[in-house]
Scaffold this active site. Structure first.
Site, short mmCIF file in Angstrom:
data_model
loop_
_atom_site.label_atom_id
_atom_site.label_comp_id
_atom_site.label_asym_id
_atom_site.label_seq_id
_atom_site.Cartn_x
_atom_site.Cartn_y
_atom_site.Cartn_z
N ASP A 197 -30.75 11.21 -60.16
CA ASP A 197 -31.11 12.09 -61.29
C ASP A 197 -31.45 11.37 -62.51
OD1 ASP A 197 -28.44 10.61 -61.78
OD2 ASP A 197 -27.32 12.27 -61.69
N GLU A 228 -23.47 20.26 -60.92
CA GLU A 228 -22.22 20.72 -61.57
C GLU A 228 -21.51 21.95 -60.91
OE1 GLU A 228 -21.09 18.86 -63.97
OE2 GLU A 228 -22.41 18.98 -65.60
C1 GLP Z 1 -22.76 11.02 -64.64
C2 GLP Z 1 -23.89 10.62 -63.41
C3 GLP Z 1 -23.29 10.72 -62.18
C4 GLP Z 1 -21.94 9.87 -62.19
C5 GLP Z 1 -20.85 10.57 -62.96
C6 GLP Z 1 -19.71 9.58 -62.99
O1 GLP Z 1 -22.98 12.20 -65.28
N1 GLP Z 1 -25.01 11.70 -63.62
O2 GLP Z 1 -24.21 10.43 -61.09
O3 GLP Z 1 -21.41 9.52 -60.77
O4 GLP Z 1 -21.13 10.86 -64.19
O5 GLP Z 1 -19.92 8.69 -63.77
P1 GLP Z 1 -18.92 7.58 -64.07
O6 GLP Z 1 -18.97 6.63 -62.97
O7 GLP Z 1 -19.49 6.99 -65.49
O8 GLP Z 1 -17.59 8.03 -64.28
#
Ligand code: GLP
Length: 244
Positions: free
Chosen positions: A67, A143
């Site tokens: 993404d 989402e």
């Molecule tokens: C973000 C990314 C995801 C990621 C998620 C969790 O929004 N787009 O790909 O897995 O949040 O992030 P974190 O590992 O910082 O908790």
């Protein structure tokens, strides 16, 4: 689903990196699906260490990231292009032209999504997809929704995601409201999936996503239906489930 219990973040990162390294050793020209967020940073650090010690050669792999935020240029320090360069691409011998991310600054996001899906198809699909897990069960930026989105698409980020990601921006208003993300069908088409989860704040969603009902309200729950998923988590993230 295979649960791989580790004591802490460091052990989780090493285990995840060894799974990715094994994939690249066994298939030098693997297509790796990559993720951003805080959780995989340790995994990337460990992959860099394995590269520096001569254990893994990344020169033949191709990568596709999940993404990218809409409206941030590749050189913005919170763009996922920047993140990947900083944590992995700029530190190992991956060929830049063999790395791919959706272009969040594209004038026509719909055309960009179609282009990105074609890139993934042309590469023959993803061999191993790395995923983090959002607090609301999102994977990539898929989402909670009424249905599982299929291909790469434009998504409006939820308040909970904007809030969670605001820690990385100067102020909450700076967090982009939209993103381009690979869809659930594309993620589910990966031959293997590796999920990394760490921390107490992920314990509840780990339980809900992997032991609750499969529903688009918890996008990661669909992974229960994939034939080859490994979830590497630390003691805190696995504290509400019994997988030891
Ligand atoms: C973000 C990314 C995801 C990621 C998620 C969790 O929004 N787009 O790909 O897995 O949040 O992030 P974190 O590992 O910082 O908790």
């Amino acid at each position: 689903m295979r649960f791989c219990y580790t004591e802490d973040y460091t052990a989780m990162s090493k285990k995840a990196a060894s799974i990715i390294a094994a994939q690249v050793v066994l298939k030098q020209d693997s297509v790796l699906g990559l993720a951003t967020g805080s959780t995989p940073i340790g995994t990337y650090d460990e992959l860099v260490r394995l590269y520096e010690s001569g254990d893994v050669d990344f020169s033949h792999i191709h990568t596709v990231n999940l993404d990218e935020y809409v409206g941030l240029n590749a050189d913005h320090d919170q763009s996922y292009h920047f993140f990947m360069h900083q944590h992995l691409f700029g530190r190992v011998n991956i060929k830049k032209e063999q790395t791919n991310l959706p272009d969040g600054s594209a004038k026509d996001p719909v055309a960009e999504c179609a282009r990105y899906d074609q890139v993934i198809r042309d590469l023959g699909g993803v061999d191993l997809q790395l995923l983090g897990l959002g607090h609301n069960g999102h994977i990539g930026f898929n989402e909670p929704a009424a249905e599982f989105p299929k291909g790469t698409h434009l998504v409006a980020l939820t308040e909970s995601t904007i809030q969670a990601n605001s820690r990385l921006f100067e102020k909450k208003e700076d967090v982009p409201r939209q993103a381009l993300t690979m869809g659930i069908q594309t993620i589910m088409s990966a031959k293997k999936i590796l999920v990394v989860v760490s921390g107490k704040d992920k314990a509840a969603i780990v339980k809900e996503a992997f032991f609750g009902p499969v529903t688009p309200n918890v996008p990661a729950s669909i992974l229960q239906l994939h034939p080859d998923v490994t979830i590497v988590g630390d003691a805190d993230a696995f504290s509400l489930i019994d997988v030891k």
